[in-house]
Each structure stands twice: as C-alpha cells, then as structure tokens.
Design an enzyme around this catalytic site. Sequence first.
Site, short mmCIF file in Angstrom:
data_model
loop_
_atom_site.label_atom_id
_atom_site.label_comp_id
_atom_site.label_asym_id
_atom_site.label_seq_id
_atom_site.Cartn_x
_atom_site.Cartn_y
_atom_site.Cartn_z
N LYS A 52 42.47 -18.90 20.32
CA LYS A 52 42.09 -17.62 20.56
C LYS A 52 43.65 -16.90 21.18
O LYS A 52 44.23 -17.60 21.86
CB LYS A 52 41.17 -17.58 21.66
CG LYS A 52 40.65 -16.02 22.05
CD LYS A 52 39.38 -16.31 22.86
CE LYS A 52 38.77 -14.72 23.21
NZ LYS A 52 37.69 -14.96 24.13
N SER A 127 33.55 -12.20 22.88
CA SER A 127 34.80 -11.85 22.49
C SER A 127 35.47 -12.67 21.41
O SER A 127 36.60 -12.25 20.79
CB SER A 127 35.86 -11.37 23.54
OG SER A 127 36.27 -12.62 24.14
N SER A 151 31.77 -15.64 25.99
CA SER A 151 32.62 -15.50 24.75
C SER A 151 32.87 -16.69 23.87
O SER A 151 33.38 -16.54 22.93
CB SER A 151 33.81 -14.51 25.27
OG SER A 151 33.63 -13.44 25.41
N1 GLN Z 1 30.64 -9.69 26.44
C1 GLN Z 1 31.00 -9.93 27.89
C2 GLN Z 1 32.02 -8.71 28.02
O1 GLN Z 1 32.04 -8.13 27.41
C3 GLN Z 1 31.68 -11.22 27.95
C4 GLN Z 1 33.21 -11.21 27.60
C5 GLN Z 1 33.79 -12.80 27.78
O2 GLN Z 1 33.11 -13.75 27.87
N2 GLN Z 1 35.04 -12.76 27.68
O3 GLN Z 1 32.48 -8.76 29.14
#
Ligand code: GLN
Length: 454
Positions: A52, A127, A151
Amino acid sequence: HLDRIAAVDDAVHAFLHVDTEGALAAARAVDEDVAAGRDAASPLAGVPLALKDVFVTQTMPTTVGSKILEGWRPPYDATVTTRLLQAGVVILGKTNMDEFAMGSSTENSAYGPTHNPWDLDRVPGGSGGGSSASLAAFEAPLAIGTDTGGSIRQPGAVTGTVGVKPTYGGVSRYGLVAFSSSLDQGGPCARTVLDAALLHQVIGGHDPLDSTSIDAPVPAVVAAAREGAKGDLTGVRVGVITEFQGEGYQPGVTSAFNAAVEQLRALGAEVVEVSCPSFTLALPAYYLIAPSECSSNLARFDAMRFGLRVGDNGEHSAEAVMSLTREAGFGAEVKRRIMIGTYALSSGYYDAYYGSAQKVRTLIKQDFDAAFERVDVLVSPTTPTTAFKIGERVDDPMAMYLADLCTIPSNLAGNAAMSVPCGLSEDDGLPVGLQIMAPPLADDRLYRVGAAYE
Ligand code: GLN
C-alpha cells in the site's frame, strides 16, 4: 505476476507504481541464494507482494494517493518495508488507496479509482482497495494494507480476500504516513488465512522506532492457522454481536453470515449471542477522533518539507504558498476531515466533541472486555453490503461512512480483527466477508477460527 499486471492493471488500476527492475533484481537475489545452497531468508523469500502506497520506500515514490506528495521520494524505508526486504519478499510496487487512507471505496485517490475485479463497475472497498484488488485479480499473492477504521478488512470482504488488522501496536507504524495515530495499524492481506499468518509473522513484532509498538513476541499466528486448518473448533466460544444484524444489512449478506455461523457450530464451536450496546455509537465517535488526529497529523504538509509547492515565484508570502499548495494538493475528503477535526479540537468545543468521543471509546472497550469474559472470539458481517457501484456514494459522505460500521469498534478498542471470505451473496453474486474479532494480543485466535472456517 509482472505479466499479469501488464495484462490486467489498465482495467483494475490496483497499482500506482510498478517496480519491474527492483522486483526482478530481488527475485534474482533469491534465485542466487537457492543456487548457492544458502538458506532462504524466510518462508516468504521470493514471494511477490503489493505494498500500500502509505508505507515509505526509499527506492519507489510514496504518494499516499495524494497530489500533495506527487514526486516525493522518501529518504528512508518504513520498518514494514525493511522487514519485507530482509525476508526476501519481492515488492512488485505500490498500490492505490483513498487519499491519506480516508475513504471506503478508493474513489478518493487523486490518481483515479481502483476497480473491483469481480465487477469492474464496482468499488474494491477502501481505503486499501488497490491492495485487495491486486489479490483478487491475481496480480499478487500477498499485499500489505493499513486499517484505521476498516481499510484492510472492508476491502478484503468486498473482494473475496483475507485481511487482518493486528492488535494495535503489533505491527510498527514507523514510516507509515500518519492519518490517525491512535487507530492506524498495518497488517497482512492474502488469499488464504495461512498466507496472511506467514506475512503477519514477517512484519509483526516490537520496533524501538515506534513508541506505541508492543514489546512482546508476535502471537503464534502460523501455528494457530495450521491448527485451525484441521477443522476442529471444539471448546471455542463464539459470540454473535446482536447490534450488527438486522436493518441496514443486505439480505444476501445476512444469509451468508448466518450460514457461516452455522458452519462454525458444525465445526464444534459453542455459539452464543452477545450484546455490545455501545457499538452503535462507534461510528460517530470515530468520525470525531479520526478527523481530530488527522487535522494535527496533516499540519506537516506545509509546502516546505515535502512534495508539491504551488506559487513559489517570489510574489507570495510563505503563508500564501502554504495555502495555495494545500488548496491544490488536498482533495475534498481530506479538506473536510481537516476542517471537522480542527473544529472538534477548538477551545469551547473540545469537551463537547472530542472529549465525548473519547468517553464513548472507553465504553466500547468496556463492551469488548465484558464480551471477551464470555467468549473467545466475536463475529459479525464485515460490511453491511457487498461492493457498491463506482460513483454511487461519492456525493453522500454519510452513506460512504456506513461501510465501516462493523469494523470501527476494533480500531477504537485496539483489539485484533480479521475478515475472511464467507461465500457469495444470493442477491448479486458478490463476495461477503465474515469478521472475527479477538482480544488484544490474542491475534492467534483469529487465525485458528479463520483457518477452520475457510
Ligand atoms: N473508511 C474509514 C475512513 O474513511 C476507514 C479508513 C481506514 O481504515 N484507513 O476513515
């Protein structure tokens, strides 16, 4: 895998950067070790992996899905990067993600969305949609994600792959570009539970460079996955969370989840229902805490230190260059979070918003503690719905945030959680995820139950 990327990634767009030369050189080094009769560096030596783009890498760009870091070359490697390289893992490249890991669909990437390999018109979750999509598209057998609110697990669920959020502090955050430091956690993504365990073993463990890293051995995740694969869960107590069922869950998700619970019972587990009443407050608490920490963490992107600089032509003050750069470099969701977080932390509002959210966080931890007195693991669907269509939720942040309803409590409490594929929804034929949650430092339980189930 490089051939596969060349063949499908124009359509999937899992990668932001492919390091063909670096990957081939790393693979050749492993071949040379083998030819010379030297021991492999680890069981994963020579195995390709997709990283990532939130982990810094000296030999590759790191953008975090943002224009503000376009062209930036980090001067050092993240601890996760270093451990992968030392283990002989072949890093294929960097994967697409929502900008600064803020999102649930990978549509907030400044470099365009990733497409779900199951249906290219749908999102791969977020994400870390790039990492999970690269597994589902067979571009890589292993990937690394980060999980601040879901995410790793949520993209895992909607792409039919495995994703693990280790106990907070179980994997070093050194060199992981910070979003919300008390929640961020790196972890493994794979197509099988055993593969995830092998990767967890390589990246996990204490790191003196991260002050929140836990000074304890990595839980025995590989042994637990092998034990689980025998398919016997006799004596394991499983709790089904009352609050994560019913209204708002697609029928096909509910029936796949119920079938999974029946299978756990058939493998010998003792299944009970457990109520965690504060979990219904997790989402609003998260959307105060995460933006608050983000507003502080992202202050470092000031146009002076990293990446993009706009308006530096002698006509503007330093403050003007900073605001022009942020205006051009940050996307809409990142700006929204910085504004919410700055507001929530401002004097006069701090107690009402941030302070209250922190109290809710304690209540959630207490619900987990009480539940884990009664059961060894908790289970729920990973997500209320299967992968939604690209574009469907972009104008509705609240709808987008709901994708992480079931994953967020484990981030707030710091415990370990996994998503494992749980069949296809009878509504639309798309993958459903089973979420398994365990107490802090009991990550091995996830692997035992996950491997028995899969
Ligand atoms: N969807 C969540 C957010 O937008 C989690 C994102 C994540 O785990 N990085 O913050």
